[in-house]
Scaffold this motif. Structure first.
Motif, PDB file in Angstrom:
ATOM      1  N   GLN A 207       0.809  -1.216   0.000  1.00 11.80           N
ATOM      2  CA  GLN A 207       0.000   0.000   0.000  1.00 11.80           C
ATOM      3  C   GLN A 207       0.845   1.270   0.000  1.00 11.80           C
ATOM      4  OE1 GLN A 207       0.513  -1.930   2.589  1.00 11.80           O
ATOM      5  NE2 GLN A 207       0.615  -0.787   4.484  1.00 11.80           N
ATOM      6  N   ILE A 208       2.141   1.167   0.319  1.00 12.68           N
ATOM      7  CA  ILE A 208       2.971   2.367   0.434  1.00 12.68           C
ATOM      8  C   ILE A 208       3.214   3.033  -0.918  1.00 12.68           C
ATOM      9  CG2 ILE A 208       5.170   3.291   1.277  1.00 12.68           C
ATOM     10  CD1 ILE A 208       5.192   1.063   3.373  1.00 12.68           C
ATOM     11  N   PRO A 209       3.736   2.331  -1.927  1.00 11.68           N
ATOM     12  CA  PRO A 209       3.855   2.980  -3.246  1.00 11.68           C
ATOM     13  C   PRO A 209       2.502   3.286  -3.873  1.00 11.68           C
ATOM     14  CG  PRO A 209       4.513   0.670  -3.378  1.00 11.68           C
ATOM     15  CD  PRO A 209       4.350   0.986  -1.924  1.00 11.68           C
ATOM     16  N   GLN A 210       1.485   2.494  -3.550  1.00  7.47           N
ATOM     17  CA  GLN A 210       0.145   2.782  -4.077  1.00  7.47           C
ATOM     18  C   GLN A 210      -0.349   4.136  -3.567  1.00  7.47           C
ATOM     19  OE1 GLN A 210      -2.093  -0.615  -2.745  1.00  7.47           O
ATOM     20  NE2 GLN A 210      -1.180  -1.997  -4.238  1.00  7.47           N
ATOM     21  N   ALA A 211      -0.110   4.404  -2.297  1.00  5.81           N
ATOM     22  CA  ALA A 211      -0.530   5.683  -1.715  1.00  5.81           C
ATOM     23  C   ALA A 211       0.213   6.845  -2.352  1.00  5.81           C
ATOM     24  CB  ALA A 211      -0.285   5.670  -0.205  1.00  5.81           C
ATOM     25  N   ALA A 212       1.509   6.654  -2.612  1.00  4.00           N
ATOM     26  CA  ALA A 212       2.292   7.705  -3.267  1.00  4.00           C
ATOM     27  C   ALA A 212       1.747   7.986  -4.662  1.00  4.00           C
ATOM     28  CB  ALA A 212       3.766   7.290  -3.339  1.00  4.00           C
ATOM     29  N   GLY A 213       1.408   6.926  -5.401  1.00  4.47           N
ATOM     30  CA  GLY A 213       0.863   7.103  -6.747  1.00  4.47           C
ATOM     31  C   GLY A 213      -0.491   7.779  -6.737  1.00  4.47           C
ATOM     32  N   ALA A 214      -1.349   7.378  -5.792  1.00  6.66           N
ATOM     33  CA  ALA A 214      -2.671   7.996  -5.688  1.00  6.66           C
ATOM     34  C   ALA A 214      -2.542   9.481  -5.341  1.00  6.66           C
ATOM     35  CB  ALA A 214      -3.512   7.282  -4.636  1.00  6.66           C
ATOM     36  N   ALA A 215      -1.603   9.793  -4.434  1.00  4.29           N
ATOM     37  CA  ALA A 215      -1.394  11.188  -4.042  1.00  4.29           C
ATOM     38  C   ALA A 215      -0.885  12.020  -5.219  1.00  4.29           C
ATOM     39  CB  ALA A 215      -0.410  11.252  -2.874  1.00  4.29           C
ATOM     40  N   PHE A 241       8.637   0.217   0.942  1.00  8.07           N
ATOM     41  CA  PHE A 241       8.718   1.408   1.787  1.00  8.07           C
ATOM     42  C   PHE A 241       9.663   2.430   1.173  1.00  8.07           C
ATOM     43  CE2 PHE A 241      11.307   3.640   4.951  1.00  8.07           C
ATOM     44  CZ  PHE A 241      10.349   4.345   5.660  1.00  8.07           C
ATOM     45  N   HIS A 242      10.834   1.990   0.802  1.00  2.00           N
ATOM     46  CA  HIS A 242      11.845   2.897   0.265  1.00  2.00           C
ATOM     47  C   HIS A 242      11.443   3.428  -1.109  1.00  2.00           C
ATOM     48  CE1 HIS A 242      14.520   1.822   3.557  1.00  2.00           C
ATOM     49  NE2 HIS A 242      14.119   0.578   3.375  1.00  2.00           N
ATOM     50  N   ALA A 243      10.882   2.574  -1.934  1.00  2.56           N
ATOM     51  CA  ALA A 243      10.428   3.017  -3.258  1.00  2.56           C
ATOM     52  C   ALA A 243       9.304   4.044  -3.117  1.00  2.56           C
ATOM     53  CB  ALA A 243       9.944   1.820  -4.073  1.00  2.56           C
ATOM     54  N   GLY A 244       8.355   3.774  -2.210  1.00  2.00           N
ATOM     55  CA  GLY A 244       7.216   4.668  -2.035  1.00  2.00           C
ATOM     56  C   GLY A 244       7.618   6.030  -1.504  1.00  2.00           C
ATOM     57  N   LEU A 245       8.504   6.057  -0.490  1.00  2.23           N
ATOM     58  CA  LEU A 245       8.920   7.343   0.079  1.00  2.23           C
ATOM     59  C   LEU A 245       9.753   8.149  -0.904  1.00  2.23           C
ATOM     60  CD1 LEU A 245       7.867   6.092   2.757  1.00  2.23           C
ATOM     61  CD2 LEU A 245       9.730   7.299   3.893  1.00  2.23           C
ATOM     62  N   GLY A 283      12.843   9.118   7.041  1.00  2.49           N
ATOM     63  CA  GLY A 283      12.131  10.192   6.350  1.00  2.49           C
ATOM     64  C   GLY A 283      13.042  11.363   6.078  1.00  2.49           C
ATOM     65  N   ILE A 284      13.861  11.734   7.073  1.00  2.00           N
ATOM     66  CA  ILE A 284      14.835  12.806   6.896  1.00  2.00           C
ATOM     67  C   ILE A 284      15.775  12.460   5.745  1.00  2.00           C
ATOM     68  CG2 ILE A 284      16.699  14.098   7.988  1.00  2.00           C
ATOM     69  CD1 ILE A 284      14.206  14.703   9.434  1.00  2.00           C
ATOM     70  N   GLY A 285      16.193  11.205   5.693  1.00  2.00           N
ATOM     71  CA  GLY A 285      17.110  10.763   4.639  1.00  2.00           C
ATOM     72  C   GLY A 285      16.533  10.918   3.257  1.00  2.00           C
ATOM     73  N   TYR A 286      15.225  10.811   3.132  1.00  2.00           N
ATOM     74  CA  TYR A 286      14.576  10.969   1.824  1.00  2.00           C
ATOM     75  C   TYR A 286      14.120  12.401   1.577  1.00  2.00           C
ATOM     76  CZ  TYR A 286      14.614   5.992   0.818  1.00  2.00           C
ATOM     77  OH  TYR A 286      15.028   4.714   0.529  1.00  2.00           O
ATOM     78  N   GLY A 287      14.491  13.321   2.473  1.00  2.00           N
ATOM     79  CA  GLY A 287      14.118  14.720   2.276  1.00  2.00           C
ATOM     80  C   GLY A 287      12.657  14.988   2.558  1.00  2.00           C
ATOM     81  N   ILE A 288      12.080  14.214   3.490  1.00  2.00           N
ATOM     82  CA  ILE A 288      10.660  14.328   3.804  1.00  2.00           C
ATOM     83  C   ILE A 288      10.482  14.972   5.185  1.00  2.00           C
ATOM     84  CG2 ILE A 288       8.584  12.971   4.358  1.00  2.00           C
ATOM     85  CD1 ILE A 288       9.427  10.958   2.264  1.00  2.00           C
ATOM     86  N   ASP A 289       9.559  15.923   5.293  1.00  2.00           N
ATOM     87  CA  ASP A 289       9.227  16.502   6.595  1.00  2.00           C
ATOM     88  C   ASP A 289       8.746  15.384   7.516  1.00  2.00           C
ATOM     89  OD1 ASP A 289       9.829  18.869   5.421  1.00  2.00           O
ATOM     90  OD2 ASP A 289       7.863  19.789   5.682  1.00  2.00           O
ATOM     91  N   THR A 290       9.347  15.292   8.688  1.00  2.00           N
ATOM     92  CA  THR A 290       9.149  14.128   9.556  1.00  2.00           C
ATOM     93  C   THR A 290       8.888  14.547  10.993  1.00  2.00           C
ATOM     94  OG1 THR A 290      10.592  12.768   8.155  1.00  2.00           O
ATOM     95  CG2 THR A 290      10.266  12.038  10.429  1.00  2.00           C
ATOM     96  N   ILE A 291       8.054  13.777  11.670  1.00  2.00           N
ATOM     97  CA  ILE A 291       7.817  13.994  13.095  1.00  2.00           C
ATOM     98  C   ILE A 291       7.632  12.641  13.780  1.00  2.00           C
ATOM     99  CG2 ILE A 291       5.303  14.204  12.841  1.00  2.00           C
ATOM    100  CD1 ILE A 291       5.409  16.365  15.047  1.00  2.00           C
ATOM    101  N   ARG A 292       8.118  12.559  15.005  1.00  2.00           N
ATOM    102  CA  ARG A 292       7.893  11.368  15.844  1.00  2.00           C
ATOM    103  C   ARG A 292       6.956  11.785  16.962  1.00  2.00           C
ATOM    104  NH1 ARG A 292      13.225   9.135  17.481  1.00  2.00           N
ATOM    105  NH2 ARG A 292      12.971   7.707  15.724  1.00  2.00           N
TER     106      ARG A 292
END
Length: 440
Positions: A207-215, A241-245, A283-292
């Motif tokens: 579902q991870i790459p699917q969500a990226a594609g839908a977005a 996971f890595h492909a989707g992010l 997430g930081i590694g992929y340049g994505i805004d991230t929060i824990r």
């Protein structure tokens, strides 16, 4: 510190170039960037690297390998006793809305108890509970009703918050004639077109790459909606996971990646899954805004998801939320967690940090709930679940014709022949195929 402030803190880990230079045009090096890289005196030492693959890096003369960075903090609104720690983080929620959220937490808990026991009795084939992770409902409360949800399998609370009925839950778990999935899925693989909840599938992380594609499609449509994708920390070990992010980051997709880090991927503890700073650091590694966030704090989840949605929709950017929680339940009815962790560990977690207890304490502190109501709501919820359960158990199985529907607009000749063959066998041996158990 607010959720928005934590997002800004995480962004400093990759500050440097303007946002536009991080998108696809940067791959060819914009003229302005080229000029910045190659300008200056030839004799002066250069601090910034010239390579297009790491434009924010600086040269150093120290031979050192980077093995860690400062640990990402965990955002929290209220402590384990339900007290808001900073008044600025008090959720803006009406009494009616807050009570409804808490009621859904109790209903989810009651449904899990009954359906878990039903599986043990052999009345349904499989089940997964959300014990210890009920605060996930806070993320659903922060979304728009038209945002698309891509679940993994422990998101029944999201559906409940969106309006999925107890009858619909029971019908799916029984795979009967009223099941929206027409009996094609194992239990807890819910889906609802009406509620914009994509049907869950068993393969991990698909579902991870699917969500990226839908977005990405939503961005191109200009819909001002986002996708949210739920998964566990174990799924983050999959290649999807890595492909989707990476796809979401490079294409600028309005998607929220929500990782439930509950300590165990089936029977594998997190310490055996990774050595880095959880999932958030990726997430930081992929340049994505991230929060824990504290995944047992429903208001931390609510605030973080709301802020994440704002970033995703207004800036067309992906966001990663890592919710730190603990799986009190077995992974599923196919698992016995006592084989890899002590029962005392589970009991201690249940007493020390219970999402339902924290939410109830917050409500009581505001005078919006009384202890006596807990028993009343739980009793009513169990009665409603049992009523829906009993009704679902009496319904027939879906019609056999559904075997051939929803794939082709017009059946190809091969499937026409197969359908005719099956219909012939059923007419010839009706008792063997128990045709009376199926809807027409």
């Amino acid at each position: 510190m607010s959720a928005s402030a934590l997002f800004r803190t995480a962004r400093t880990c990759r500050a440097g170039l303007p946002a536009m230079a991080r998108h696809s045009k940067a791959l060819g090096l914009l003229p302005s960037i080229q000029a910045a890289l190659f300008s200056g005196s030839g004799s002066a030492p250069r601090k910034k690297v010239m390579f297009p693959g790491a434009l924010t890096s600086e040269y150093t003369h120290d031979l050192r390998f980077a093995s860690s960075v400062e640990s990402i903090p965990t955002y929290q609104v209220m402590d384990t006793d339900g007290r808001v720690l900073d008044a600025a983080n008090e959720p803006h929620m009406s009494k009616e809305e807050a009570r409804n959220i808490y009621k859904n937490m109790l209903i989810l808990n009651a449904m899990d108890q009954i359906l878990y026991e039903a599986q043990r009795q052999g009345r349904i084939s499989f089940y997964m509970t959300s014990f210890g992770e009920e605060a996930l409902i806070g993320s659903a409360a922060a979304l728009d009703s038209k945002d698309h949800v891509f679940g993994q399998y422990r998101e029944a609370g999201v559906l409940l918050q969106r309006g999925f009925t107890l009858e619909q839950f029971m019908n799916q778990c029984y795979s009967n004639e009223k099941d929206l999935g027409k009996g094609r899925q194992m239990p807890i693989h819910y889906g609802s077109k009406e509620l914009h909840f994509q049907t869950i599938s068993s393969p991990l992380a698909t579902q991870i790459p699917q969500a990226a594609g839908a977005a990405y499609a939503m961005r191109r449509e200009g819909s001002k909606q986002c996708a949210i994708c739920y998964f566990g920390e174990g799924a983050a070990s999959e290649g999807d996971f890595h492909a989707g992010l990476n796809m979401a980051a490079t294409l600028g997709c309005p998607v929220i990646f929500y990782c439930r880090n509950n300590g165990y991927a089936i029977s594998t503890p997190s310490i055996e899954q990774y050595r880095g700073d959880g999932i958030a650091s990726r997430g930081i590694g992929y340049g994505i805004d991230t929060i824990r966030v504290d995944g047992n704090d429903i208001w931390a989840i609510y605030s973080a998801t709301k802020a994440a949605r704002k970033i995703a929709v207004e800036q067309n950017k992906p966001v990663l939320i890592e919710a730190m929680t603990y799986r009190v339940s077995h992974h599923s009815t196919s698992d016995d967690s006592s084989a890899y962790r002590s029962t005392k560990e589970v009991e201690d977690w249940s007493k020390r940090d219970n999402p339902i207890s924290r939410m109830r304490a917050w409500l009581e502190g505001k005078g919006w709930w009384t202890k006596s109501e807990d028993a009343e709501v739980t009793k009513a919820a169990k009665a409603d679940v049992l009523r829906a359960f009993a009704a679902a158990e009496t319904l027939k199985k879906p019609s056999i014709r559904h075997l051939f529907e929803d794939v082709y607009d017009q059946l190809p000749p091969q499937l026409e022949r197969e359908r005719a063959e099956i219909e012939g066998l059923i007419r010839k041996y009706p008792d063997y195929y128990q045709v009376n158990e199926f809807a027409k």
